[in-house]
Design an enzyme around this catalytic site. Structure first.
Site, PDB file in Angstrom:
ATOM      1  N   CYS A   1       0.803  -1.234   0.000  1.00  0.00           N
ATOM      2  CA  CYS A   1       0.000   0.000   0.000  1.00  0.00           C
ATOM      3  C   CYS A   1       0.831   1.277   0.000  1.00  0.00           C
ATOM      4  CB  CYS A   1      -0.955   0.008   1.191  1.00  0.00           C
ATOM      5  SG  CYS A   1      -2.146  -1.321   1.128  1.00  0.00           S
TER       6      CYS A   1
ATOM      7  N   HIS B   1      -3.345   7.281   2.548  1.00  0.00           N
ATOM      8  CA  HIS B   1      -3.747   5.977   2.024  1.00  0.00           C
ATOM      9  C   HIS B   1      -5.102   5.628   2.645  1.00  0.00           C
ATOM     10  CE1 HIS B   1      -3.932   1.878   0.884  1.00  0.00           C
ATOM     11  NE2 HIS B   1      -3.694   1.402   2.089  1.00  0.00           N
TER      12      HIS B   1
ATOM     13  N   ASN C   1     -10.248   0.083  -0.182  1.00  0.00           N
ATOM     14  CA  ASN C   1      -8.781   0.139  -0.228  1.00  0.00           C
ATOM     15  C   ASN C   1      -8.312  -0.418  -1.570  1.00  0.00           C
ATOM     16  OD1 ASN C   1      -6.033  -0.196   0.085  1.00  0.00           O
ATOM     17  ND2 ASN C   1      -6.155  -1.193   2.092  1.00  0.00           N
TER      18      ASN C   1
HETATM   19  O1  UT7 Z   1      -3.829  -1.175   3.594  1.00  0.00           O
HETATM   20  C1  UT7 Z   1      -2.861  -2.001   4.141  1.00  0.00           C
HETATM   21  C2  UT7 Z   1      -2.847  -2.015   5.588  1.00  0.00           C
HETATM   22  N1  UT7 Z   1      -4.066  -2.546   6.124  1.00  0.00           N
HETATM   23  C3  UT7 Z   1      -4.713  -1.895   7.074  1.00  0.00           C
HETATM   24  O2  UT7 Z   1      -4.345  -0.829   7.448  1.00  0.00           O
HETATM   25  C4  UT7 Z   1      -5.893  -2.604   7.716  1.00  0.00           C
HETATM   26  C5  UT7 Z   1      -5.835  -2.453   9.226  1.00  0.00           C
HETATM   27  N2  UT7 Z   1      -6.865  -3.165   9.923  1.00  0.00           N
HETATM   28  C6  UT7 Z   1      -8.173  -2.791   9.917  1.00  0.00           C
HETATM   29  O3  UT7 Z   1      -8.539  -1.872   9.235  1.00  0.00           O
HETATM   30  C7  UT7 Z   1      -9.123  -3.483  10.862  1.00  0.00           C
HETATM   31  O4  UT7 Z   1      -8.384  -4.292  11.750  1.00  0.00           O
HETATM   32  C8  UT7 Z   1     -10.175  -4.365  10.127  1.00  0.00           C
HETATM   33  C9  UT7 Z   1     -11.167  -3.481   9.390  1.00  0.00           C
HETATM   34  C10 UT7 Z   1      -9.509  -5.319   9.176  1.00  0.00           C
HETATM   35  C11 UT7 Z   1     -10.961  -5.169  11.170  1.00  0.00           C
HETATM   36  O5  UT7 Z   1     -11.547  -4.299  12.117  1.00  0.00           O
HETATM   37  P1  UT7 Z   1     -11.339  -4.547  13.686  1.00  0.00           P
HETATM   38  O6  UT7 Z   1     -12.093  -3.489  14.358  1.00  0.00           O
HETATM   39  O7  UT7 Z   1      -9.877  -4.612  13.955  1.00  0.00           O
HETATM   40  O8  UT7 Z   1     -12.043  -5.934  13.895  1.00  0.00           O
HETATM   41  P2  UT7 Z   1     -11.441  -7.257  14.546  1.00  0.00           P
HETATM   42  O9  UT7 Z   1     -10.552  -7.947  13.582  1.00  0.00           O
HETATM   43  O10 UT7 Z   1     -10.923  -6.932  15.902  1.00  0.00           O
HETATM   44  O11 UT7 Z   1     -12.758  -8.112  14.713  1.00  0.00           O
HETATM   45  C12 UT7 Z   1     -13.785  -7.734  15.661  1.00  0.00           C
HETATM   46  C13 UT7 Z   1     -14.936  -8.687  15.523  1.00  0.00           C
HETATM   47  C14 UT7 Z   1     -14.527 -10.169  15.531  1.00  0.00           C
HETATM   48  O12 UT7 Z   1     -15.545 -10.910  16.166  1.00  0.00           O
HETATM   49  P3  UT7 Z   1     -15.417 -11.355  17.698  1.00  0.00           P
HETATM   50  O13 UT7 Z   1     -14.177 -12.213  17.741  1.00  0.00           O
HETATM   51  O14 UT7 Z   1     -15.260 -10.097  18.480  1.00  0.00           O
HETATM   52  O15 UT7 Z   1     -16.681 -12.083  17.950  1.00  0.00           O
HETATM   53  C15 UT7 Z   1     -14.517 -10.525  14.065  1.00  0.00           C
HETATM   54  O16 UT7 Z   1     -14.750 -11.891  13.830  1.00  0.00           O
HETATM   55  O17 UT7 Z   1     -15.586  -8.468  14.260  1.00  0.00           O
HETATM   56  C16 UT7 Z   1     -15.668  -9.708  13.542  1.00  0.00           C
HETATM   57  N3  UT7 Z   1     -15.581  -9.412  12.119  1.00  0.00           N
HETATM   58  C17 UT7 Z   1     -16.655  -9.102  11.382  1.00  0.00           C
HETATM   59  N4  UT7 Z   1     -17.956  -9.001  11.692  1.00  0.00           N
HETATM   60  C18 UT7 Z   1     -18.795  -8.635  10.690  1.00  0.00           C
HETATM   61  C19 UT7 Z   1     -14.485  -9.375  11.338  1.00  0.00           C
HETATM   62  N5  UT7 Z   1     -14.822  -9.036  10.077  1.00  0.00           N
HETATM   63  C20 UT7 Z   1     -16.160  -8.875  10.082  1.00  0.00           C
HETATM   64  C21 UT7 Z   1     -17.093  -8.524   9.097  1.00  0.00           C
HETATM   65  N6  UT7 Z   1     -18.390  -8.420   9.450  1.00  0.00           N
HETATM   66  N7  UT7 Z   1     -16.728  -8.258   7.826  1.00  0.00           N
END
Ligand code: UT7
Length: 329
Positions: free
Chosen positions: A116, A256, A286
């Site tokens: 990225c 970004h 993204n």
């Molecule tokens: O561009 C290159 C660099 N990349 C980035 O900068 C991405 C950085 N990361 C992020 O933007 C975020 O971490 C994400 C958007 C990928 C995820 O968001 P988060 O707030 O960090 O969510 P999480 O991974 O902590 O997941 C929280 C909960 C989990 O459920 P439990 O374990 O709390 O029950 C996940 O299973 O949300 C769940 N979850 C979803 N629920 C509904 C994960 N993806 C989804 C989804 N829909 N699509």
């Protein structure tokens, strides 16, 4: 003679027609529009459909439009830097494929892989060739067909990425406008959190790698988020400090577009309000290398000569960096 700066003299972009909405994703994976919007800021993204169409297809559209805008022919281009994580093929370089398709017969070129942060790395690299006097017309392309490496059964990644491509033309500027400074960083120990497991020389494609879904983006979102929020904010603040820029004199932040929360944290660290931040993540998601040039393209009409613009990115590698430039037209 005054110092040569590398200035953007034209910008253009291309996004495919197909719109993949959060609503449609709700029917593909277990997710909701509410979750995606609140956690990422994304409402929809573009997807390139069509047999045999790769990232260079989008780049051809972006670059042909760029040349038309600037009123120059493809044969005038000397160098093409194609920043992408999804090249058409492992080889030859998409830069070569693009040069052939647009008729840039006098250009050499190469692909640049920094996930990225690719466009930031590409801008800084191109700047060296302009400042040294070696070249006078360079195209930096940033684009990805992320849908080609996204697993649409993995709700943690498929909601984030989209397809798109932007391109800029860099030329010498003798009035003090153009790229003033850049800071580039990397930390390869971050590989474990964001990578594609197979398809390279250490793990070539096989039935097993395909059965295991190893040709898709693998991301540990929370870990990447923590690094991204800290490092993108820090590098943007560092480039401001190094160039004695206060928040008042920064005209635009072009971040970004990975997550609206990361963008907000960066703007807040820089002390600038939302009115100075280019954000189109809600419409494109993204697009990896495409995010920053697509923003510049969409905001071009609002930019003024002399505007102080900070580009900032963070991505797989880990890679991150920032460019400070003064808009030249
Ligand atoms: O561009 C290159 C660099 N990349 C980035 O900068 C991405 C950085 N990361 C992020 O933007 C975020 O971490 C994400 C958007 C990928 C995820 O968001 P988060 O707030 O960090 O969510 P999480 O991974 O902590 O997941 C929280 C909960 C989990 O459920 P439990 O374990 O709390 O029950 C996940 O299973 O949300 C769940 N979850 C979803 N629920 C509904 C994960 N993806 C989804 C989804 N829909 N699509």
């Amino acid at each position: 003679m005054s110092k040569i700066h590398a200035a953007i003299t034209a910008v253009n972009g291309y996004v495919p027609d197909y719109i993949l909405t959060n609503k449609e994703l709700e029917s593909i994976v277990d997710t909701t529009d509410e979750w995606i919007t609140s956690r990422t800021g994304i409402k929809e993204r573009r997807i390139l459909k069509g047999e045999g169409l790769g990232t260079s297809y989008m780049a051809v559209h972006a670059v042909n439009g760029l040349l038309k805008k600037r009123g120059i022919g493809a044969e005038e281009i000397e160098l093409i830097i194609f920043c992408t994580t999804t090249p058409d093929l492992p080889f030859p370089a998409s830069a070569n494929i693009l040069a052939d398709k647009i008729g840039a017969k006098n250009a050499w070129g190469f692909d640049l892989q920094a996930a990225c942060s690719g466009f930031i790395y590409g801008m800084s690299t191109a700047t060296q060739f302009i400042e040294s006097g070696k070249h006078k017309k360079i195209i930096v392309v940033g684009g990805d067909k992320m849908s080609s490496i996204v697993n649409y059964e993995d709700r943690t990644t498929c909601i984030i990425f989209g397809d798109g491509c932007g391109a800029v033309l860099l030329e010498p500027n003798y009035e003090g406008n153009g790229v003033i400074d850049s800071i580039l960083k990397s930390d390869g120990s971050g590989k474990q959190f964001l990578h594609q497991k197979a398809g390279g020389s250490s793990r070539p494609a096989s039935h097993e790698t395909i059965d295991n879904n190893e040709h898709f983006v693998y991301q540990e979102g929370q870990a990447v988020f923590k690094f991204a929020v800290t490092n993108m904010s820090n590098v943007a603040a560092e480039i401001m400090e190094r160039n004695h820029l206060t928040s008042e004199v920064v005209t635009w932040l072009v971040p970004h577009q990975a997550n609206k929360r990361i963008i907000d944290a960066t703007a807040s660290r820089m002390g600038i309000g939302p009115e100075k931040v280019m954000i189109n993540i809600e419409r494109y998601g993204n697009t990896t290398n495409g995010t920053i040039p697509l923003c510049l393209w969409e905001w071009e009409g609002k930019l003024k000569k002399g505007d102080n613009i900070i580009l900032a990115a963070f991505g797989g590698g880990f890679t991150w960096g920032s460019v400070y430039l003064k808009w030249a037209y």
